[in-house]
Design a protein around this motif. Structure first.
Motif, PDB file in Angstrom:
ATOM      1  N   ARG A 159       0.800  -1.094  -0.030  1.00 36.06           N
ATOM      2  CA  ARG A 159      -0.002  -0.010   0.239  1.00 36.06           C
ATOM      3  C   ARG A 159       0.828   1.249  -0.042  1.00 36.06           C
ATOM      4  O   ARG A 159       1.027   2.026   0.966  1.00 36.06           O
ATOM      5  CB  ARG A 159      -0.985   0.039   1.332  1.00 36.06           C
ATOM      6  CG  ARG A 159      -2.173  -0.947   1.039  1.00 36.06           C
ATOM      7  CD  ARG A 159      -3.143  -0.407   2.119  1.00 36.06           C
ATOM      8  NE  ARG A 159      -4.495  -1.211   1.901  1.00 36.06           N
ATOM      9  CZ  ARG A 159      -5.592  -0.866   2.222  1.00 36.06           C
ATOM     10  NH1 ARG A 159      -5.696   0.060   3.152  1.00 36.06           N
ATOM     11  NH2 ARG A 159      -6.638  -1.637   2.014  1.00 36.06           N
ATOM     12  N   PRO A 160       1.203   1.568  -1.388  1.00 37.34           N
ATOM     13  CA  PRO A 160       2.293   2.793  -1.103  1.00 37.34           C
ATOM     14  C   PRO A 160       1.141   4.024  -0.896  1.00 37.34           C
ATOM     15  O   PRO A 160       0.044   4.117  -1.534  1.00 37.34           O
ATOM     16  CB  PRO A 160       2.938   2.586  -2.556  1.00 37.34           C
ATOM     17  CG  PRO A 160       1.934   2.105  -3.505  1.00 37.34           C
ATOM     18  CD  PRO A 160       1.258   1.019  -2.384  1.00 37.34           C
ATOM     19  N   ILE A 161       1.885   5.100  -0.666  1.00 38.06           N
ATOM     20  CA  ILE A 161       1.242   6.435  -0.748  1.00 38.06           C
ATOM     21  C   ILE A 161       1.864   7.222  -1.523  1.00 38.06           C
ATOM     22  O   ILE A 161       3.104   7.384  -1.892  1.00 38.06           O
ATOM     23  CB  ILE A 161       1.295   7.002   0.758  1.00 38.06           C
ATOM     24  CG1 ILE A 161       0.302   8.216   0.758  1.00 38.06           C
ATOM     25  CG2 ILE A 161       2.448   7.440   1.328  1.00 38.06           C
ATOM     26  CD1 ILE A 161       0.045   8.614   2.384  1.00 38.06           C
ATOM     27  N   SER A 200      -2.920   9.751   7.218  1.00 37.62           N
ATOM     28  CA  SER A 200      -3.301   8.889   6.134  1.00 37.62           C
ATOM     29  C   SER A 200      -2.530   7.440   6.264  1.00 37.62           C
ATOM     30  O   SER A 200      -3.036   6.474   6.060  1.00 37.62           O
ATOM     31  CB  SER A 200      -3.233   9.416   4.922  1.00 37.62           C
ATOM     32  OG  SER A 200      -4.189  10.569   4.727  1.00 37.62           O
ATOM     33  N   VAL A 201      -1.114   7.763   6.540  1.00 38.48           N
ATOM     34  CA  VAL A 201      -0.365   6.561   6.744  1.00 38.48           C
ATOM     35  C   VAL A 201      -0.748   5.440   7.582  1.00 38.48           C
ATOM     36  O   VAL A 201      -0.872   4.293   7.431  1.00 38.48           O
ATOM     37  CB  VAL A 201       1.186   7.207   7.153  1.00 38.48           C
ATOM     38  CG1 VAL A 201       2.073   6.151   7.301  1.00 38.48           C
ATOM     39  CG2 VAL A 201       1.887   7.861   5.716  1.00 38.48           C
ATOM     40  N   SER A 205      -3.184   2.035   6.598  1.00 36.03           N
ATOM     41  CA  SER A 205      -2.044   1.109   6.931  1.00 36.03           C
ATOM     42  C   SER A 205      -0.890   1.012   5.623  1.00 36.03           C
ATOM     43  O   SER A 205      -0.609   0.116   5.081  1.00 36.03           O
ATOM     44  CB  SER A 205      -2.442  -0.330   7.016  1.00 36.03           C
ATOM     45  OG  SER A 205      -3.422  -0.380   8.068  1.00 36.03           O
ATOM     46  N   VAL A 206      -0.319   2.110   5.370  1.00 35.02           N
ATOM     47  CA  VAL A 206       0.567   2.470   4.280  1.00 35.02           C
ATOM     48  C   VAL A 206       1.875   1.825   4.669  1.00 35.02           C
ATOM     49  O   VAL A 206       2.414   1.654   5.563  1.00 35.02           O
ATOM     50  CB  VAL A 206       0.908   4.043   4.067  1.00 35.02           C
ATOM     51  CG1 VAL A 206       2.174   4.048   3.142  1.00 35.02           C
ATOM     52  CG2 VAL A 206      -0.341   4.704   3.570  1.00 35.02           C
ATOM     53  N   THR A 207       2.386   1.052   3.511  1.00 29.02           N
ATOM     54  CA  THR A 207       3.535   0.203   3.687  1.00 29.02           C
ATOM     55  C   THR A 207       4.773   0.731   3.022  1.00 29.02           C
ATOM     56  O   THR A 207       5.959   0.129   3.378  1.00 29.02           O
ATOM     57  CB  THR A 207       3.324  -1.302   2.833  1.00 29.02           C
ATOM     58  OG1 THR A 207       3.149  -0.888   1.505  1.00 29.02           O
ATOM     59  CG2 THR A 207       2.133  -1.969   3.595  1.00 29.02           C
ATOM     60  N   SER A 208       4.824   1.822   2.175  1.00 32.47           N
ATOM     61  CA  SER A 208       5.850   2.436   1.641  1.00 32.47           C
ATOM     62  C   SER A 208       5.672   3.805   1.091  1.00 32.47           C
ATOM     63  O   SER A 208       4.459   4.206   0.849  1.00 32.47           O
ATOM     64  CB  SER A 208       6.421   1.461   0.510  1.00 32.47           C
ATOM     65  OG  SER A 208       5.478   1.547  -0.590  1.00 32.47           O
ATOM     66  N   PHE A 209       6.985   4.629   0.910  1.00 31.40           N
ATOM     67  CA  PHE A 209       6.694   6.052   0.236  1.00 31.40           C
ATOM     68  C   PHE A 209       8.034   5.906  -0.366  1.00 31.40           C
ATOM     69  O   PHE A 209       8.956   5.390  -0.202  1.00 31.40           O
ATOM     70  CB  PHE A 209       6.499   7.066   1.671  1.00 31.40           C
ATOM     71  CG  PHE A 209       7.693   7.005   2.316  1.00 31.40           C
ATOM     72  CD1 PHE A 209       8.783   8.005   1.923  1.00 31.40           C
ATOM     73  CD2 PHE A 209       7.497   6.440   3.674  1.00 31.40           C
ATOM     74  CE1 PHE A 209       9.830   8.195   3.167  1.00 31.40           C
ATOM     75  CE2 PHE A 209       8.522   6.757   4.649  1.00 31.40           C
ATOM     76  CZ  PHE A 209       9.638   7.419   4.206  1.00 31.40           C
ATOM     77  N   PRO A 230       3.835   1.384  12.453  1.00 28.53           N
ATOM     78  CA  PRO A 230       3.663  -0.133  12.657  1.00 28.53           C
ATOM     79  C   PRO A 230       3.337  -0.776  11.065  1.00 28.53           C
ATOM     80  O   PRO A 230       3.798  -1.864  10.923  1.00 28.53           O
ATOM     81  CB  PRO A 230       2.512  -0.406  13.600  1.00 28.53           C
ATOM     82  CG  PRO A 230       1.775   0.946  13.522  1.00 28.53           C
ATOM     83  CD  PRO A 230       2.872   2.092  13.106  1.00 28.53           C
ATOM     84  N   SER A 231       3.063  -0.174   9.900  1.00 28.71           N
ATOM     85  CA  SER A 231       2.558  -0.632   8.816  1.00 28.71           C
ATOM     86  C   SER A 231       3.458  -0.535   7.797  1.00 28.71           C
ATOM     87  O   SER A 231       3.682  -1.342   6.844  1.00 28.71           O
ATOM     88  CB  SER A 231       1.322  -0.304   8.200  1.00 28.71           C
ATOM     89  OG  SER A 231       1.463   1.223   7.753  1.00 28.71           O
TER      90      SER A 231
END
Length: 451
Positions: A159-161, A200-201, A205-209, A230-231
């Motif tokens: 789940r990238p942002i 939002s992260v 549950s954002v996993t990367s940026f 944590p995500s």
């Protein structure tokens, strides 16, 4: 192909965090199909469109529709100055424009030929409004998405942002590579300095940026090491050289929290990515640009040490005007990067200089010659620009004039949206010159500390 969206899936594809809206694959493809029908009503032939992009669901849908209809599309930032937007429309004469969430058909009919495999046009110079564009094919986009997905180990659980603009090749590559793997995209126009971004992260549950050097400077100021995320699983950096001190800092945070930190190198001319450092090798390969991405090859020119890249993601060539859109593949998969480099015994490359006069400011490549020309025309004064990935210095030949300096600053900020910290105006009684009478940019650069 990454732009082919499964119309029967009820899994979430897009989360528009700014509007608190979720769209499934099915929802997205239904809207894309509607948009394709609209574009077909404008012209059943291959056409050119210009999209003024933000990080929203509507923009992603319009982008996918253009790819599925096989129109060529020029991506520009929605915040681009109106004067520069008009310049692009005059120069490239699009059939349609996408702006503020909707399509607009232009009245004038344009029948000049467009190369069948031309998919995308991207600016080579960030926000400066130069009409020098990179021509990218469908194969370029797909090949780069596949390479990135492979070395970053992307799957459908990511789940990238959208921490970078979509119209910027690095930001777009994040979108393309995750669409390929049917991951969920978290869309936002908020920056990393915004509380809403980090809300939002956590919420989604954002996993990367992804980030350019400026992004990481800001995160360092925010004391990223004290954040609880944590995500989060990984973060990536490209868009210019990151200082070794910040590499050390973010590497330490990654090791402490079991994140993966990827440092990468790329150019718009190679559809964003050329090389990367495998995260497990970063501790002992800091300062290098790493090894070629999967499917790519790097070498050095024996005479000049210029870095040469070969791969399916190398652009077709440049476009300066509407007529150039008819051109085919001019580079045949070989890109001379303009960067000077060295290679070690393990095949890891390090950039040691540049052949051409570009600077990367906040991750956006700026053509210093374009800036000079614009300012000289605007103020009828001798101007010389030098810069690196930290700051651009604009030298004016003449007496110190604070009023003139302010006007130049305002002109740069108005047209190019550059942060004030990205450039500085300086005055010199006389520019240093070479024996041939041309400006000695080397000596100018040496003197920036006294500016």
């Amino acid at each position: 192909m990454f732009w082919e969206i499964p119309a029967d899936s009820k899994a979430v594809l897009l989360i528009d965090a700014d509007k608190n809206k979720m769209l499934t694959f099915k929802d997205v493809q239904e809207k894309v199909t509607e948009a394709v029908h609209l574009l077909l009503s404008y012209s059943e032939e291959k056409s050119l469109g210009i999209m003024y992009c933000d990080n929203s669901a509507e923009t992603i849908i319009a982008y996918l529709a253009a790819l599925q209809k096989r129109d060529a599309v020029l991506l520009l930032n929605a915040s681009l100055h109106e004067e520069l937007k008009e310049q692009f429309v005059r120069t490239f004469r699009p059939r349609w424009v996408f702006s503020e969430g909707r399509f607009w058909k232009l009245n004038e009919s344009e029948n000049s030929k467009i190369y069948p495999d031309l998919a995308l046009l991207l600016s080579t110079s960030g926000t400066t409004g130069s009409t020098k564009l990179v021509r990218l094919s469908y194969e370029n986009l797909q090949a780069n998405a596949e390479s990135i997905a492979q070395f970053l180990q992307i799957d459908e659980n990511e789940r990238p942002i959208t921490s970078l603009p979509m119209a910027y090749s690095y930001g777009l590559s994040v979108i393309n590579s995750h669409l390929l793997k049917k991951a969920t995209l978290v869309l936002t126009n908020q920056g990393v300095l915004s509380k809403a971004f980090w809300d939002s992260v956590h919420k989604y549950s954002v996993t990367s940026f992804a980030g350019v050097p400026y992004t990481y400077k800001m995160l360092h100021r925010l004391k990223f090491d004290r954040m609880t995320l944590p995500s989060l699983r990984s973060y990536t950096q490209a868009g210019g050289r990151l200082s070794l001190e910040l590499v050390d800092y973010f590497l330490e945070v990654a090791q402490k929290n079991n994140y993966k930190f990827y440092v990468m190198y790329g150019q718009t001319e190679a559809t964003a990515r050329i090389s990367y450092i495998p995260y497990e090798r970063l501790p002992d390969k800091k300062g290098s640009i790493g090894i070629p991405i999967p499917g790519g090859r790097l070498s050095l020119d024996r005479e000049t040490s210029e870095l040469i890249y070969e791969g399916k993601n190398v652009m077709l060539g440049y476009a300066y005007n509407r007529e150039d859109l008819a051109k085919g593949d001019e580079l045949r998969g070989v890109l001379r990067t303009g960067d000077l480099a060295e290679v070690d015994e393990e095949g890891y490359y390090t950039i040691v200089g540049r052949l051409k006069r570009f600077a990367k400011l906040f991750g956006l490549r700026v053509n210093l010659d374009d800036i000079e020309k614009m300012l000289e025309q605007s103020f009828s004064l001798p101007i010389a620009c030098v810069g690196d990935d930290e700051q651009m210095h604009i030298f004016v030949e003449g007496e110190q004039d604070s009023s003139l300096a302010l006007k130049i600053q305002e002109r740069i900020q108005k047209l190019y949206k550059l942060h004030p910290s990205a450039f500085k105006v300086c005055f010199l009684q006389q520019f240093p010159t070479l024996l041939n009478g041309k400006i000695d940019y080397g000596r100018l650069k040496e003197g920036v500390n006294g500016c």
